[in-house]
Design an enzyme around this catalytic site. Structure first.
Site, PDB file in Angstrom:
ATOM      1  N   GLU A 189      -8.184  13.849   6.385  1.00  0.00           N
ATOM      2  CA  GLU A 189      -9.035  12.938   6.498  1.00  0.00           C
ATOM      3  C   GLU A 189     -10.509  13.197   5.510  1.00  0.00           C
ATOM      4  O   GLU A 189     -10.899  12.393   4.700  1.00  0.00           O
ATOM      5  CB  GLU A 189      -9.756  12.839   7.955  1.00  0.00           C
ATOM      6  CG  GLU A 189      -8.801  12.060   8.858  1.00  0.00           C
ATOM      7  CD  GLU A 189      -7.632  12.727   9.437  1.00  0.00           C
ATOM      8  OE1 GLU A 189      -7.247  13.862   8.877  1.00  0.00           O
ATOM      9  OE2 GLU A 189      -7.213  12.071  10.314  1.00  0.00           O
TER      10      GLU A 189
HETATM   11  N1  COA Z   1      -3.104   2.871   5.075  1.00  0.00           N
HETATM   12  C1  COA Z   1      -2.867   1.723   4.410  1.00  0.00           C
HETATM   13  N2  COA Z   1      -1.880   1.468   3.508  1.00  0.00           N
HETATM   14  C2  COA Z   1      -1.363   2.778   3.063  1.00  0.00           C
HETATM   15  C3  COA Z   1      -1.534   3.846   3.817  1.00  0.00           C
HETATM   16  C4  COA Z   1      -2.538   3.902   4.825  1.00  0.00           C
HETATM   17  N3  COA Z   1      -2.955   5.067   5.502  1.00  0.00           N
HETATM   18  N4  COA Z   1      -0.548   4.874   3.509  1.00  0.00           N
HETATM   19  C5  COA Z   1       0.220   3.988   2.684  1.00  0.00           C
HETATM   20  N5  COA Z   1      -0.237   2.639   2.539  1.00  0.00           N
HETATM   21  C6  COA Z   1       0.433   1.766   1.682  1.00  0.00           C
HETATM   22  C7  COA Z   1       0.281   2.077   0.138  1.00  0.00           C
HETATM   23  O1  COA Z   1      -1.020   1.624  -0.357  1.00  0.00           O
HETATM   24  C8  COA Z   1       1.284   1.413  -0.449  1.00  0.00           C
HETATM   25  O2  COA Z   1       0.903  -0.210  -0.597  1.00  0.00           O
HETATM   26  P1  COA Z   1       1.521  -0.895  -1.986  1.00  0.00           P
HETATM   27  O3  COA Z   1       2.853  -1.249  -1.743  1.00  0.00           O
HETATM   28  O4  COA Z   1       0.635  -2.227  -1.481  1.00  0.00           O
HETATM   29  O5  COA Z   1       1.072  -0.439  -3.042  1.00  0.00           O
HETATM   30  C9  COA Z   1       2.476   1.325   0.552  1.00  0.00           C
HETATM   31  O6  COA Z   1       1.667   1.810   1.628  1.00  0.00           O
HETATM   32  C10 COA Z   1       3.499   2.268   0.117  1.00  0.00           C
HETATM   33  O7  COA Z   1       2.863   3.691  -0.032  1.00  0.00           O
HETATM   34  P2  COA Z   1       3.308   4.701  -1.024  1.00  0.00           P
HETATM   35  O8  COA Z   1       2.240   5.878  -1.312  1.00  0.00           O
HETATM   36  O9  COA Z   1       3.686   3.940  -2.352  1.00  0.00           O
HETATM   37  O10 COA Z   1       4.542   5.235  -0.270  1.00  0.00           O
HETATM   38  P3  COA Z   1       5.089   6.798  -0.267  1.00  0.00           P
HETATM   39  O11 COA Z   1       6.456   6.564   0.685  1.00  0.00           O
HETATM   40  O12 COA Z   1       5.422   7.265  -1.918  1.00  0.00           O
HETATM   41  O13 COA Z   1       4.224   7.920   0.424  1.00  0.00           O
HETATM   42  C11 COA Z   1       2.715   8.510   1.840  1.00  0.00           C
HETATM   43  C12 COA Z   1       3.988   7.658   1.830  1.00  0.00           C
HETATM   44  C13 COA Z   1       2.298   8.467   3.369  1.00  0.00           C
HETATM   45  C14 COA Z   1       3.016  10.031   1.621  1.00  0.00           C
HETATM   46  C15 COA Z   1       1.517   8.174   1.153  1.00  0.00           C
HETATM   47  O14 COA Z   1       1.354   6.730   1.139  1.00  0.00           O
HETATM   48  C16 COA Z   1       0.182   8.557   1.568  1.00  0.00           C
HETATM   49  O15 COA Z   1      -0.141   9.697   1.038  1.00  0.00           O
HETATM   50  N6  COA Z   1      -0.606   7.527   2.238  1.00  0.00           N
HETATM   51  C17 COA Z   1      -2.056   8.022   2.445  1.00  0.00           C
HETATM   52  C18 COA Z   1      -1.868   8.741   3.961  1.00  0.00           C
HETATM   53  C19 COA Z   1      -3.188   9.291   4.399  1.00  0.00           C
HETATM   54  O16 COA Z   1      -4.170   9.709   3.380  1.00  0.00           O
HETATM   55  N7  COA Z   1      -3.650   9.101   5.700  1.00  0.00           N
HETATM   56  C20 COA Z   1      -4.740   9.505   6.259  1.00  0.00           C
HETATM   57  C21 COA Z   1      -5.537   8.460   6.832  1.00  0.00           C
HETATM   58  S1  COA Z   1      -6.959   8.812   7.850  1.00  0.00           S
END
Ligand code: COA
Length: 262
Positions: free
Chosen positions: A136
């Site tokens: 976060e």
């Molecule tokens: N909220 C909204 N959308 C999210 C998301 C979240 N927490 N995490 C991922 N997504 C969406 C991405 O924006 C992407 O959307 P798009 O296809 O429209 O571009 C889709 O999910 C796929 O994400 P991507 O990063 O390409 O997938 P991945 O499998 O390579 O990686 C994660 C997965 C979870 C490791 C990576 O998405 C990530 O680090 N997300 C952020 C998580 C985070 O910081 N959470 C804390 C919230 S407080």
């Protein structure tokens, strides 16, 4: 019950819940939070359930809060933002206090609220390549509503390092700090979850519920005296219960107790 963001499946006494927003890596929005809270409420009142497995659809267990939804909360009033956070708190509490063992099946990543969800599971099985993080602060926010549950699980020292850096960490570290209980190769994840279910089904269902309640009650006891009193009462109640008597007599009689599923 039909849900928009969740899949549920019941086989015998085992309820399997799958977070189902794979396009956003199963991130929590308000709809999913409401559904999870409602699901946990229904389950808590269901005497037929003996174990719960929580998993995620698609490549990842759970990416935490839906950041698109969260960005929109800038237009909320402070009161609306507090009410929103309280609904998320209530969801974590509802899962945390389910009276049956909750098993987390973690693959891919469990970040932010996704790692918080792991923290409210009783037993967590993770694939060895899974990645965790209380990320976060990297987004300029804090792991707030999950903090009571995460602190109870991993303690202050690990939380100080992980909450303050927001760094992502591997399953091996999650194992070291007690967030995860078992790590396995991806192809063995379901077998490992099934092994936990088998253990749970071999135990007295009321004893398991009482053991879970005991942990919460001892943790929340005001003093050692209170903890000693409530634990003695809890044991006394189990000894004279039909289930406790069946379990003890089954052992002495070299037979399986009535509740045993195997
Ligand atoms: N909220 C909204 N959308 C999210 C998301 C979240 N927490 N995490 C991922 N997504 C969406 C991405 O924006 C992407 O959307 P798009 O296809 O429209 O571009 C889709 O999910 C796929 O994400 P991507 O990063 O390409 O997938 P991945 O499998 O390579 O990686 C994660 C997965 C979870 C490791 C990576 O998405 C990530 O680090 N997300 C952020 C998580 C985070 O910081 N959470 C804390 C919230 S407080």
């Amino acid at each position: 019950m039909a849900y928009q963001h969740l899949l549920t499946d019941r086989q015998g006494g085992v309820e399997r819940l799958t977070l189902h927003r794979p396009d956003v890596r199963n991130a929590f929005n308000d709809g999913m939070i409401a559904e999870l809270t409602s699901w946990a409420g229904v389950l808590a009142a269901d005497p037929g359930v003996r174990a719960v497995v929580i998993a995620g659809a698609g490549p990842t267990f759970c990416a935490g809060a839906d950041l698109t939804w969260m960005a929109r909360t800038v237009d909320y009033t402070e009161a609306e933002n507090i009410a929103d956070a309280e609904r998320a708190s209530a969801m974590f509490r509802a899962i945390d206090s389910l009276p049956v063992p909750v098993i987390g099946r973690i693959h891919g990543a469990a970040l932010g609220g996704g790692a918080g969800l792991a923290a409210v599971c009783d037993i967590v099985v993770a694939e060895e390549h899974a990645m965790f993080g209380f990320t976060e602060v990297k987004l300029g926010i804090i792991p707030a509503v999950i903090s009571p549950f995460v602190l109870a699980k991993i303690g202050r020292s690990a939380a100080r390092e992980l909450f303050l850096t927001g760094r992502r960490f591997p399953a091996a570290h999650a194992l070291d700090i007690g967030l995860v209980h078992t790590t396995v190769a991806p192809e063995h994840l379901d077998t490992a979850v099934d092994a936990v279910i088998k253990e749970v089904l071999g135990a007295g269902p009321q004893a398991v519920a009482a053991a879970k309640q005991l942990i919460a009650d001892v943790w929340n006891a005001g003093s050692l005296d209170d903890a000693m009193q409530l634990s003695a009462r809890a044991l006394a109640a189990r000894r004279v219960s039909a289930e406790g008597q069946d379990g003890l007599r089954a052992f002495l009689g070299k037979r399986k107790p009535g509740w045993s599923a195997s």
